[in-house]
Motif scaffolding. Structure first.
Motif, PDB file in Angstrom:
ATOM      1  N   CYS A 404       9.478   5.453   1.967  1.00  0.00           N
ATOM      2  CA  CYS A 404      10.806   6.062   1.821  1.00  0.00           C
ATOM      3  C   CYS A 404      10.961   7.281   2.725  1.00  0.00           C
ATOM      4  O   CYS A 404      12.040   7.512   3.293  1.00  0.00           O
ATOM      5  N   SER A 443      11.239  -2.592  -5.548  1.00  0.00           N
ATOM      6  CA  SER A 443      12.248  -2.074  -6.467  1.00  0.00           C
ATOM      7  C   SER A 443      12.203  -0.554  -6.527  1.00  0.00           C
ATOM      8  O   SER A 443      13.246   0.122  -6.464  1.00  0.00           O
ATOM      9  N   ARG A 447      15.281   1.914  -5.089  1.00  0.00           N
ATOM     10  CA  ARG A 447      15.939   2.872  -5.984  1.00  0.00           C
ATOM     11  C   ARG A 447      15.798   4.306  -5.475  1.00  0.00           C
ATOM     12  O   ARG A 447      16.721   5.109  -5.599  1.00  0.00           O
ATOM     13  N   ARG A 448      14.676   4.602  -4.845  1.00  0.00           N
ATOM     14  CA  ARG A 448      14.519   5.946  -4.279  1.00  0.00           C
ATOM     15  C   ARG A 448      15.391   6.116  -3.039  1.00  0.00           C
ATOM     16  O   ARG A 448      15.960   7.200  -2.822  1.00  0.00           O
ATOM     17  N   VAL A 450      18.206   4.686  -2.488  1.00  0.00           N
ATOM     18  CA  VAL A 450      19.575   4.857  -2.976  1.00  0.00           C
ATOM     19  C   VAL A 450      19.769   6.277  -3.508  1.00  0.00           C
ATOM     20  O   VAL A 450      20.810   6.913  -3.273  1.00  0.00           O
ATOM     21  N   ALA A 451      18.760   6.793  -4.203  1.00  0.00           N
ATOM     22  CA  ALA A 451      18.872   8.159  -4.711  1.00  0.00           C
ATOM     23  C   ALA A 451      18.918   9.182  -3.578  1.00  0.00           C
ATOM     24  O   ALA A 451      19.607  10.207  -3.681  1.00  0.00           O
ATOM     25  N   ALA A 457      24.579   2.516  -2.688  1.00  0.00           N
ATOM     26  CA  ALA A 457      24.312   1.760  -3.916  1.00  0.00           C
ATOM     27  C   ALA A 457      25.114   0.471  -3.970  1.00  0.00           C
ATOM     28  O   ALA A 457      24.611  -0.570  -4.408  1.00  0.00           O
ATOM     29  N   ARG A 461      23.478  -3.202  -4.199  1.00  0.00           N
ATOM     30  CA  ARG A 461      23.800  -4.033  -5.355  1.00  0.00           C
ATOM     31  C   ARG A 461      24.373  -5.378  -4.920  1.00  0.00           C
ATOM     32  O   ARG A 461      24.192  -6.393  -5.599  1.00  0.00           O
ATOM     33  N   LEU A 468      17.521  -3.187  -8.141  1.00  0.00           N
ATOM     34  CA  LEU A 468      18.077  -1.968  -8.719  1.00  0.00           C
ATOM     35  C   LEU A 468      18.015  -1.957 -10.241  1.00  0.00           C
ATOM     36  O   LEU A 468      18.398  -0.961 -10.858  1.00  0.00           O
ATOM     37  N   SER A 469      17.547  -3.030 -10.857  1.00  0.00           N
ATOM     38  CA  SER A 469      17.481  -3.113 -12.311  1.00  0.00           C
ATOM     39  C   SER A 469      16.232  -2.388 -12.809  1.00  0.00           C
ATOM     40  O   SER A 469      15.096  -2.779 -12.502  1.00  0.00           O
ATOM     41  N   THR A 470      16.437  -1.336 -13.572  1.00  0.00           N
ATOM     42  CA  THR A 470      15.299  -0.595 -14.131  1.00  0.00           C
ATOM     43  C   THR A 470      14.579  -1.400 -15.212  1.00  0.00           C
ATOM     44  O   THR A 470      13.357  -1.278 -15.364  1.00  0.00           O
TER      45      THR A 470
END
Length: 707
Positions: A404, A443, A447-448, A450-451, A457, A461, A468-470
């Motif tokens: 990342c 995953s 997600r990182r 996107v953050a 996002a 998606r 992106l599903s936690t």
């Protein structure tokens, strides 16, 4: 037959004609084209493939460059004859003078050129014959020793080093067009002995057994841990003992520390002679980074230079200083796009391995990102694919953070964008559903990203919603860590039960001794009788404890942290520990037993007995609770239980119209892992529920056909 050679004006030496040079150049270009086609298609040429074929292509490229340079100098010498040649011819016609100056200023002699060309042709023929022999005699060993490169990182074609387009300078030498002049640059001229720019042996990786040498993986592939057969990069010279410096090592280190003491080729030779000396390798890598700024020295030796840096970084992977110097040297080597394309496969794994090993070092991270930015000159998408593949496929949790960080810096610099990241990430996760750890790392990385606002996002998606599903990531993490968590839970349970058991033995002895003393005191027994009863109680409890140990085969060893067989030594040690733990209770019991008869001692002894009875009952209850908690936790860690939760999640996704075929494939692979240790009826119910999901029936049929 070769074309007749022409005699140079006023020199008296033979050199090849333009026709011979052109014919040799056409043959070299044609053979190089066939080799490139074989590399591009992943095939073979003259029995060679993989790394060996790539090295053969490099040698052909060097031969073509040599021919182009000789052709350009022949044209220059024919068009603009030197003044020294004319003056020497005039002096010879007058009967005096020497022709040494004319030979120095003229083009390279034909004899030396022909000797160098024959040497190169002979070397190429010997390598082709050796490779064909190895391919026939040891094909299975070679196939195992050198796996094919990953699809995500296509093998770059060998570029044509631009020595042909040489512009004349005032001194009659040639400078490659497009390369900025540097103060340390030497003129690209063909010396009198025509020393071929063959890479030193430092870029050769020897693999055991010897018959697998034909296609041994490179040092960078060994550091990235990609091949299935372990291979250690070694040098051809004898490796001296590390830490024992001699005069030769001191001299080599002093030579490398000087600024203008040696050329790039000499630096590589010194590094090859002293591969086990950290200070020589450190000085050599630093010298490579300095001399790599000279394009005339770097281009013929770029493969050898990158291999020497890779070997130094591999051998001294725990040295932060060498890793920093290696990143800086690689950044200097790949400054030119043509060189970056040639050493791309060698440099990329070295960079990511150093970044992951020293993820907290800010300076190394900056140098590595600079090297990656220069590697991106050749193919930005390949750098993104290489970053994702090298980082997400590793077992280290630090690799996700490094991935990342690299993608964030490249995105800030405008080198890559979110489309390239998703284009590389989507086929990576969809093409390897059986790689559960890669799915989990992908995953977490997305997600990182996107953050950090590297990827939008909404775009993520739309392209890869499952990443992106936690909840899905949590299911994958639980399934991946089931073995480790189960072992940890088992160790904790055995340690707790062992501690409770020892405490229960001690408390039971104190309770039984107190109860016997109370009984004797109530019946008026004398003090010596009560003291003897306490000692008798101690002996009986120790014998009972030893009987329990005899009935058991395994016991928890706190020093080793695992269950070990109960041998005589361990039984004696546990008995001694139990006796030591009973000493405090023994003294208290003897003190109570020696009290004088009366109501107060009797009441105090009755209270102590009731308290010890309650403590023994509490210990039994705690042991029961620990056992029940362990059974519940073990039930949660069962693979089929996790799979039922995953199937329930996928069914909910299907009800919302968001079911993903790739997630069904991952669930089927999880079922294949859990099937051997799960009940048969649970496996059948899971298969039936998965077959109702989108693509589940087709995927099950395909898996059964494969099995």
């Amino acid at each position: 037959p070769p074309a007749p050679a022409s005699r140079g004006p006023g020199i008296g030496e033979w050199r090849p004609s333009l026709g011979a040079l052109l014919r040799e150049l056409r043959e070299a270009k044609g053979e190089l084209g066939e080799v490139k086609d074989a590399l591009r298609a992943g095939g073979t040429f003259l029995g060679m493939s993989g790394q060996l074929l790539q090295e053969y292509a490099v040698e052909l490229a060097k031969k073509e460059n040599l021919l182009r340079l000789a052709l350009s100098q022949a044209d220059l010498a024919a068009a603009v004859p030197s003044r020294s040649v004319r003056s020497s011819s005039f002096r010879r016609s007058r009967g005096g003078g020497s022709c040494r100056s004319s030979r120095t200023a003229s083009a390279p002699p034909a004899r030396a050129w022909r000797t160098g060309q024959q040497r190169l042709d002979r070397g190429l023929r010997e390598r082709a014959a050796a490779s064909a022999t190895v391919a026939e005699t040891a094909a299975p060993a070679v196939a195992l020793a050198a796996p094919a490169p990953p699809r995500e990182l296509p093998l770059p074609l060998v570029p044509e080093l631009d020595h042909a387009s040489a512009a004349p300078r005032g001194d009659g030498a040639a400078t490659p067009v497009g390369v900025p002049p540097s103060p340390a640059a030497t003129p690209v001229t063909l010396p009198s002995d025509v020393r071929l720019p063959i890479a030193p042996r430092a870029n050769v990786v020897h693999v055991a057994p010897v018959r697998a040498q034909a296609s041994a993986p490179s040092a960078a592939a060994h550091l990235a841990q990609a091949p299935t057969v372990e291979c250690t990069p070694t040098f051809s010279a004898a490796v001296p003992e590390v830490g024992r410096a001699g005069p030769a090592e001191d001299e080599a280190h002093a030579t490398l520390k000087q600024t203008d003491a040696c050329t790039l080729l000499q630096v590589l030779e010194l590094m090859e002679v002293h591969p086990g000396s950290e200070r020589v390798q450190r000085a050599g890598v630093h010298a490579i980074g300095r001399l790599a700024r000279d394009a005339s020295q770097l281009k013929p030796q770029c493969i050898a230079a990158s291999a020497a840096v890779a070997c130094a970084a591999t051998r001294f992977r725990e040295s932060l200083m060498i890793q920093r110097l290696a990143m800086s040297a690689l950044g200097s080597i790949v400054y030119l796009p043509v060189v970056a394309a040639l050493v791309f496969q060698e440099a990329l794994p070295i960079v990511f391995a150093a970044m992951i090993a020293f993820s907290q070092d800010v300076k190394l991270q900056a140098l590595a990102c600079e090297a990656l930015a220069r590697l991106a000159q050749t193919d930005r998408a390949a750098v993104v694919r290489g970053c994702l593949h090298a980082c997400l496929s590793r077992h280290s949790h630090l690799a996700v953070g490094v991935c990342c960080q690299v993608l964030g810096r490249l995105s800030e610099s405008g080198i890559c964008h979110e489309g390239q990241i998703l284009d590389a990430l989507q086929p990576l996760v969809e093409g390897q559903p059986e790689h559960l750890e890669l799915q989990h790392h992908a995953s977490a990385a997305l997600r990182r990203l996107v953050a950090d606002q590297v990827v939008e996002a909404s775009t993520a998606r739309r392209r890869v919603p499952q990443l992106l599903s936690t909840q899905w990531a949590h299911l994958l993490a639980r399934f991946l860590g089931a073995d480790v968590e189960e072992a940890r839970e088992r160790s904790t349970f055995h340690a707790d039960v062992q501690a409770l058991f020892h405490e229960e033995v001690v408390r039971h002895f104190e309770y039984e001794a107190s109860e016997r003393c109370l009984h004797l005191l109530c019946h008026g027994a004398p003090g010596p009788a009560r003291l003897c009863e306490v000692l008798r109680c101690l002996v009986e409890n120790l014998e009972d404890y030893r009987g329990r140990l005899e009935a058991r085969q395994m016991a928890w060893d706190a020093t080793e942290g695992r269950l070990v067989p109960l041998d005589i030594g361990l039984r004696q040690r546990l008995s001694a520990e139990a006796l030591a733990a009973m000493e405090a209770g023994l003294l208290a019991s003897l003190q109570e037993a020696s009290a004088a008869p009366g109501e107060a001692p009797q009441r105090r002894l009755a209270q102590r007995t009731a308290r010890l009875r309650a403590e023994c009952g509490a210990l039994l209850d705690r042991k029961t609770e620990v056992t029940h908690a362990h059974q519940e936790r073990a039930e949660e860690l069962r693979r089929e239980v996790m799979l039922f939760e995953a199937v329930e999640y996928l069914e909910m996704q299907e009800a919302r119209g968001e079911a993903i075929v790739n997630q069904v494939r991952i669930a089927l692979h999880m079922l294949a892992i859990a099937a051997p240790c799960a009940p048969t009826d649970a496996v059948e119910r899971l298969r039936e529920r998965l077959s109702r999901l989108p693509g589940g029936h087709v995927l099950q049929a395909a898996e059964q056909e494969t099995m």
